[in-house]
Design a protein around this motif. Structure first.
Motif, PDB file in Angstrom:
ATOM      1  N   GLN A 140     -20.057  62.406  34.633  1.00 13.00           N
ATOM      2  CA  GLN A 140     -20.824  61.623  35.772  1.00 13.00           C
ATOM      3  C   GLN A 140     -21.970  60.587  35.337  1.00 13.00           C
ATOM      4  OE1 GLN A 140     -23.690  64.075  38.122  1.00 13.00           O
ATOM      5  NE2 GLN A 140     -22.639  63.506  40.067  1.00 13.00           N
ATOM      6  N   ALA A 141     -22.753  60.827  34.179  1.00 11.20           N
ATOM      7  CA  ALA A 141     -23.444  59.843  33.665  1.00 11.20           C
ATOM      8  C   ALA A 141     -22.796  58.696  33.341  1.00 11.20           C
ATOM      9  CB  ALA A 141     -24.259  60.509  32.633  1.00 11.20           C
ATOM     10  N   ALA A 142     -21.538  58.883  32.372  1.00 16.08           N
ATOM     11  CA  ALA A 142     -20.893  57.788  31.909  1.00 16.08           C
ATOM     12  C   ALA A 142     -20.055  57.099  33.079  1.00 16.08           C
ATOM     13  CB  ALA A 142     -19.552  58.300  31.068  1.00 16.08           C
ATOM     14  N   PHE A 143     -19.722  57.820  34.155  1.00 13.81           N
ATOM     15  CA  PHE A 143     -19.307  56.835  35.072  1.00 13.81           C
ATOM     16  C   PHE A 143     -20.192  56.021  35.940  1.00 13.81           C
ATOM     17  CE2 PHE A 143     -15.504  60.086  35.284  1.00 13.81           C
ATOM     18  CZ  PHE A 143     -14.903  59.435  34.710  1.00 13.81           C
ATOM     19  N   ALA A 144     -21.428  56.738  36.205  1.00 15.31           N
ATOM     20  CA  ALA A 144     -22.670  55.979  36.824  1.00 15.31           C
ATOM     21  C   ALA A 144     -22.984  54.779  35.939  1.00 15.31           C
ATOM     22  CB  ALA A 144     -23.612  56.943  37.067  1.00 15.31           C
ATOM     23  N   GLN A 145     -23.049  54.792  34.729  1.00 12.81           N
ATOM     24  CA  GLN A 145     -23.213  53.799  34.009  1.00 12.81           C
ATOM     25  C   GLN A 145     -22.197  52.609  34.047  1.00 12.81           C
ATOM     26  OE1 GLN A 145     -24.711  55.000  30.008  1.00 12.81           O
ATOM     27  NE2 GLN A 145     -25.140  52.755  29.444  1.00 12.81           N
ATOM     28  N   ALA A 146     -21.077  53.078  34.218  1.00 12.76           N
ATOM     29  CA  ALA A 146     -20.007  52.140  34.433  1.00 12.76           C
ATOM     30  C   ALA A 146     -19.994  51.606  35.734  1.00 12.76           C
ATOM     31  CB  ALA A 146     -18.573  52.837  33.966  1.00 12.76           C
ATOM     32  N   GLU A 147     -20.549  52.083  36.942  1.00 11.00           N
ATOM     33  CA  GLU A 147     -20.409  52.093  38.280  1.00 11.00           C
ATOM     34  C   GLU A 147     -19.073  52.259  38.696  1.00 11.00           C
ATOM     35  OE1 GLU A 147     -21.951  47.944  38.738  1.00 11.00           O
ATOM     36  OE2 GLU A 147     -24.073  48.273  37.685  1.00 11.00           O
ATOM     37  N   ASP A 148     -18.661  53.232  38.451  1.00 11.14           N
ATOM     38  CA  ASP A 148     -17.286  53.528  38.788  1.00 11.14           C
ATOM     39  C   ASP A 148     -17.502  54.649  39.952  1.00 11.14           C
ATOM     40  OD1 ASP A 148     -14.791  54.775  39.412  1.00 11.14           O
ATOM     41  OD2 ASP A 148     -13.966  54.615  37.467  1.00 11.14           O
ATOM     42  N   GLU A 149     -17.634  54.277  40.975  1.00 12.81           N
ATOM     43  CA  GLU A 149     -18.095  55.075  42.293  1.00 12.81           C
ATOM     44  C   GLU A 149     -16.945  56.219  42.770  1.00 12.81           C
ATOM     45  OE1 GLU A 149     -19.683  53.018  45.710  1.00 12.81           O
ATOM     46  OE2 GLU A 149     -20.765  51.779  44.266  1.00 12.81           O
ATOM     47  N   LYS A 150     -15.520  55.688  42.548  1.00 13.24           N
ATOM     48  CA  LYS A 150     -14.614  56.761  43.100  1.00 13.24           C
ATOM     49  C   LYS A 150     -14.432  57.930  41.956  1.00 13.24           C
ATOM     50  CE  LYS A 150      -9.806  56.998  43.463  1.00 13.24           C
ATOM     51  NZ  LYS A 150      -8.383  56.245  43.344  1.00 13.24           N
ATOM     52  N   ALA A 151     -14.712  57.434  40.653  1.00 13.54           N
ATOM     53  CA  ALA A 151     -14.971  58.672  39.605  1.00 13.54           C
ATOM     54  C   ALA A 151     -16.138  59.422  39.662  1.00 13.54           C
ATOM     55  CB  ALA A 151     -14.756  57.930  38.171  1.00 13.54           C
ATOM     56  N   MET A 152     -17.278  58.727  40.173  1.00 17.40           N
ATOM     57  CA  MET A 152     -18.349  59.560  40.181  1.00 17.40           C
ATOM     58  C   MET A 152     -18.221  60.565  41.856  1.00 17.40           C
ATOM     59  SD  MET A 152     -21.224  56.621  39.715  1.00 17.40           S
ATOM     60  CE  MET A 152     -22.449  57.522  40.846  1.00 17.40           C
ATOM     61  N   ARG A 153     -17.470  60.141  42.724  1.00 16.29           N
ATOM     62  CA  ARG A 153     -17.431  61.048  43.664  1.00 16.29           C
ATOM     63  C   ARG A 153     -16.454  62.161  43.289  1.00 16.29           C
ATOM     64  NH1 ARG A 153     -16.745  56.282  46.442  1.00 16.29           N
ATOM     65  NH2 ARG A 153     -14.592  56.110  46.497  1.00 16.29           N
ATOM     66  N   GLU A 154     -15.420  62.076  42.470  1.00 19.45           N
ATOM     67  CA  GLU A 154     -14.492  63.052  41.978  1.00 19.45           C
ATOM     68  C   GLU A 154     -15.404  64.149  41.281  1.00 19.45           C
ATOM     69  OE1 GLU A 154     -11.515  61.474  39.754  1.00 19.45           O
ATOM     70  OE2 GLU A 154     -10.470  60.285  41.423  1.00 19.45           O
ATOM     71  N   ILE A 155     -16.502  63.672  40.408  1.00 16.49           N
ATOM     72  CA  ILE A 155     -17.220  64.688  39.628  1.00 16.49           C
ATOM     73  C   ILE A 155     -18.192  65.359  40.573  1.00 16.49           C
ATOM     74  CG2 ILE A 155     -19.002  65.013  37.804  1.00 16.49           C
ATOM     75  CD1 ILE A 155     -16.218  64.220  36.605  1.00 16.49           C
ATOM     76  N   GLU A 156     -18.607  64.784  41.452  1.00 16.41           N
ATOM     77  CA  GLU A 156     -19.705  65.162  42.584  1.00 16.41           C
ATOM     78  C   GLU A 156     -18.786  66.552  43.139  1.00 16.41           C
ATOM     79  OE1 GLU A 156     -20.968  62.063  44.996  1.00 16.41           O
ATOM     80  OE2 GLU A 156     -22.245  61.186  43.336  1.00 16.41           O
ATOM     81  N   GLN A 157     -17.615  66.235  43.638  1.00 20.04           N
ATOM     82  CA  GLN A 157     -17.027  67.587  44.286  1.00 20.04           C
ATOM     83  C   GLN A 157     -16.610  68.611  43.204  1.00 20.04           C
ATOM     84  OE1 GLN A 157     -13.343  65.543  45.395  1.00 20.04           O
ATOM     85  NE2 GLN A 157     -14.080  64.377  47.002  1.00 20.04           N
ATOM     86  N   ARG A 158     -16.429  68.199  42.063  1.00 19.24           N
ATOM     87  CA  ARG A 158     -16.432  69.410  40.964  1.00 19.24           C
ATOM     88  C   ARG A 158     -17.866  70.223  40.894  1.00 19.24           C
ATOM     89  NH1 ARG A 158     -12.429  65.892  39.281  1.00 19.24           N
ATOM     90  NH2 ARG A 158     -10.685  66.501  37.956  1.00 19.24           N
ATOM     91  N   LEU A 159     -18.856  69.386  40.624  1.00 16.85           N
ATOM     92  CA  LEU A 159     -20.252  69.995  40.589  1.00 16.85           C
ATOM     93  C   LEU A 159     -20.593  70.815  41.970  1.00 16.85           C
ATOM     94  CD1 LEU A 159     -22.113  66.771  38.942  1.00 16.85           C
ATOM     95  CD2 LEU A 159     -21.348  69.322  37.833  1.00 16.85           C
ATOM     96  N   ALA A 160     -20.212  70.498  43.005  1.00 15.79           N
ATOM     97  CA  ALA A 160     -20.479  70.863  44.091  1.00 15.79           C
ATOM     98  C   ALA A 160     -19.544  72.533  44.317  1.00 15.79           C
ATOM     99  CB  ALA A 160     -19.965  70.214  45.713  1.00 15.79           C
TER     100      ALA A 160
END
Length: 194
Positions: free
Chosen positions: A174-194
């Protein structure tokens, strides 16, 4: 924003019809590369295979050949043909070795091999490849590669019911995707973390 950028934006937003229309109007190899993605993501695997096989033939025996071979492996993975995907990624690994094992292609290739070995039930092989992907991703400095590798290792730990370790790797992804500003990938990680 030029047409090429518009096409990738449409793809990332899931507007595959618009992405296909835009990529289809652009004559360069980068557009064919993008069109192959659209075709694969819409289940038109034979058409995607054709595009990437053609691009690979054009790049034969150049440093770019492994990229198109990687895409062919991705198509086979998405189509569920694990044996064909494994063959493509193992061949890609040999081409990457011939280039001196640059970290970015090593990371992307190891991530795919980890994914395939996990699907085939070879869990220790899968873990070793995911760890290699993380190490190479860090070395490469490519945030997307690192995010994908961390996500893969997190998924591996989750499959072993190691939720604490899974969360650690997903948070790193999530931190790497956030730094890369990849919102789609960040959403996928948020679903896993939930």
């Amino acid at each position: 924003m030029n047409l090429h950028e518009q096409a990738w934006t449409a793809f990332e937003q899931g507007d595959y019809a618009q992405a296909e229309a835009l990529f289809g109007t652009l004559p360069d190899p980068d557009s064919a590369f993008g069109l192959g993605y659209v075709l694969a993501f819409t289940g038109r695997f034979d058409e995607a295979r054709h595009i990437y096989a053609e691009l690979r033939m054009q790049a034969r025996e150049t440093p770019l050949e492994h990229i198109y071979l990687h895409q062919l492996g991705m198509v086979e993975r998405m189509a569920g043909d694990w044996a064909a995907a494994l063959a493509r990624f193992e061949e890609e690994s040999e081409l990457i070795a011939g280039l001196g094992n640059p970290p970015l292609p090593v990371s992307a290739n190891a991530y795919e091999l980890g994914t395939i070995w996990q699907a085939l039930g070879e869990l220790e092989k899968a873990r070793a490849f995911f760890e290699q992907a993380v190490d190479a991703g860090r070395t490469s400095g490519d945030l997307i590669a690192l995010g994908c590798a961390e996500r893969g290792l997190g998924d591996w730990h989750a499959a072993q019911n190691k939720s604490v370790r899974a969360r650690e790797h997903w948070q790193a992804a999530q931190a790497a995707f956030a730094q890369a500003e990849d919102e789609k990938a960040m959403r996928e990680i948020e679903q896993r973390l939930a």
